[in-house]
Write a protein that holds these residues in place. Structure first.
Motif, PDB file in Angstrom:
ATOM      1  N   ILE A 279      61.438   2.011 137.682  1.00 56.69           N
ATOM      2  CA  ILE A 279      61.769   1.871 139.103  1.00 56.69           C
ATOM      3  C   ILE A 279      62.083   3.238 139.701  1.00 56.69           C
ATOM      4  N   THR A 280      62.860   4.034 138.967  1.00 55.23           N
ATOM      5  CA  THR A 280      63.208   5.375 139.435  1.00 55.23           C
ATOM      6  C   THR A 280      61.958   6.235 139.614  1.00 55.23           C
ATOM      7  N   LEU A 281      61.051   6.158 138.658  1.00 57.83           N
ATOM      8  CA  LEU A 281      59.808   6.923 138.750  1.00 57.83           C
ATOM      9  C   LEU A 281      59.005   6.522 139.984  1.00 57.83           C
ATOM     10  N   CYS A 282      58.842   5.227 140.206  1.00 57.19           N
ATOM     11  CA  CYS A 282      58.060   4.762 141.363  1.00 57.19           C
ATOM     12  C   CYS A 282      58.713   5.168 142.680  1.00 57.19           C
ATOM     13  N   LEU A 283      60.023   5.077 142.758  1.00 52.35           N
ATOM     14  CA  LEU A 283      60.694   5.473 143.997  1.00 52.35           C
ATOM     15  C   LEU A 283      60.608   6.982 144.214  1.00 52.35           C
ATOM     16  N   PHE A 284      60.638   7.755 143.130  1.00 48.00           N
ATOM     17  CA  PHE A 284      60.481   9.201 143.244  1.00 48.00           C
ATOM     18  C   PHE A 284      59.073   9.555 143.716  1.00 48.00           C
ATOM     19  N   VAL A 285      58.073   8.860 143.207  1.00 52.64           N
ATOM     20  CA  VAL A 285      56.691   9.066 143.652  1.00 52.64           C
ATOM     21  C   VAL A 285      56.570   8.723 145.138  1.00 52.64           C
ATOM     22  N   ALA A 286      57.210   7.638 145.565  1.00 54.98           N
ATOM     23  CA  ALA A 286      57.174   7.263 146.983  1.00 54.98           C
ATOM     24  C   ALA A 286      57.856   8.321 147.846  1.00 54.98           C
ATOM     25  N   LEU A 287      58.967   8.868 147.364  1.00 53.55           N
ATOM     26  CA  LEU A 287      59.660   9.932 148.096  1.00 53.55           C
ATOM     27  C   LEU A 287      58.780  11.166 148.228  1.00 53.55           C
ATOM     28  N   LEU A 288      58.143  11.557 147.144  1.00 49.92           N
ATOM     29  CA  LEU A 288      57.254  12.715 147.199  1.00 49.92           C
ATOM     30  C   LEU A 288      56.062  12.473 148.127  1.00 49.92           C
ATOM     31  N   GLY A 289      55.540  11.253 148.142  1.00 50.71           N
ATOM     32  CA  GLY A 289      54.465  10.921 149.068  1.00 50.71           C
ATOM     33  C   GLY A 289      54.910  11.024 150.513  1.00 50.71           C
ATOM     34  N   GLY A 290      56.127  10.568 150.787  1.00 46.65           N
ATOM     35  CA  GLY A 290      56.667  10.700 152.140  1.00 46.65           C
ATOM     36  C   GLY A 290      56.874  12.144 152.542  1.00 46.65           C
ATOM     37  N   LEU A 291      57.364  12.950 151.595  1.00 46.41           N
ATOM     38  CA  LEU A 291      57.535  14.381 151.877  1.00 46.41           C
ATOM     39  C   LEU A 291      56.187  15.066 152.094  1.00 46.41           C
ATOM     40  N   LEU A 292      55.190  14.676 151.311  1.00 42.99           N
ATOM     41  CA  LEU A 292      53.853  15.246 151.490  1.00 42.99           C
ATOM     42  C   LEU A 292      53.293  14.874 152.857  1.00 42.99           C
ATOM     43  N   THR A 293      53.450  13.640 153.254  1.00 44.50           N
ATOM     44  CA  THR A 293      52.958  13.201 154.559  1.00 44.50           C
ATOM     45  C   THR A 293      53.638  13.966 155.685  1.00 44.50           C
ATOM     46  N   SER A 294      54.956  14.047 155.627  1.00 49.12           N
ATOM     47  CA  SER A 294      55.669  14.758 156.697  1.00 49.12           C
ATOM     48  C   SER A 294      55.360  16.249 156.689  1.00 49.12           C
ATOM     49  N   GLY A 295      55.195  16.830 155.495  1.00 50.79           N
ATOM     50  CA  GLY A 295      54.841  18.238 155.427  1.00 50.79           C
ATOM     51  C   GLY A 295      53.479  18.524 156.004  1.00 50.79           C
ATOM     52  N   LEU A 296      52.525  17.645 155.742  1.00 46.91           N
ATOM     53  CA  LEU A 296      51.187  17.844 156.301  1.00 46.91           C
ATOM     54  C   LEU A 296      51.185  17.693 157.815  1.00 46.91           C
ATOM     55  N   ILE A 297      51.975  16.775 158.323  1.00 46.98           N
ATOM     56  CA  ILE A 297      52.056  16.597 159.774  1.00 46.98           C
ATOM     57  C   ILE A 297      52.670  17.840 160.421  1.00 46.98           C
ATOM     58  N   VAL A 298      53.759  18.345 159.838  1.00 49.13           N
ATOM     59  CA  VAL A 298      54.408  19.531 160.387  1.00 49.13           C
ATOM     60  C   VAL A 298      53.472  20.740 160.302  1.00 49.13           C
TER      61      VAL A 298
END
Length: 121
Positions: free
Chosen positions: A99-118
């Motif tokens: 569960i921790t791994l999947c949530l960490f992957v989701a967090l990194l995906g969100g950071l990647l999305t926001s970083g690409l937008i910025v």
């Protein structure tokens, strides 16, 4: 959960969780590839920069889909663990790592999305 008092039920559910986590990573990688291909097309042909905007948004949608998939997989596994009886649980086995791994992957995906937008704007 099942008619069997077997700890293999929990382990099978964890294997399924990790398969979904790999799927979410693949979706994110594919989205990043699509998004970066628009940048390469812009470098090759500067006049086509307006045509690459759909590639940017399509790539971001794939990355976001990967993050959502990872969160959904973690949620599904948590429900399976809560539904397992004590005979199906493995004693002293930390089932929260997946569960921790999947949530960490989701967090990194969100950071990647926001970083690409910025970065894009």
């Amino acid at each position: 959960m099942s008619a069997f008092a077997d700890p293999r039920v929990l382990l099978a559910a964890e294997r399924t969780l990790l398969a979904w986590c790999r799927t979410s990573l693949a979706l994110m990688m594919f989205g990043f590839l699509i998004e970066r291909s628009g940048l390469i097309l812009t470098l090759l042909n500067p006049q086509a920069s307006s045509q690459t905007i759909p590639l940017f948004w399509l790539g971001l949608l794939f990355i976001a889909l990967g993050s959502i998939t990872s969160i959904g997989a973690a949620n599904q596994f948590k429900r399976v663990v809560n539904a397992c009886r004590s005979a199906e649980m493995v004693i002293a086995y930390p089932h929260y790592y997946g569960i921790t791994l999947c949530l960490f992957v989701a967090l990194l995906g969100g950071l990647l999305t926001s970083g690409l937008i910025v970065y894009h704007f």
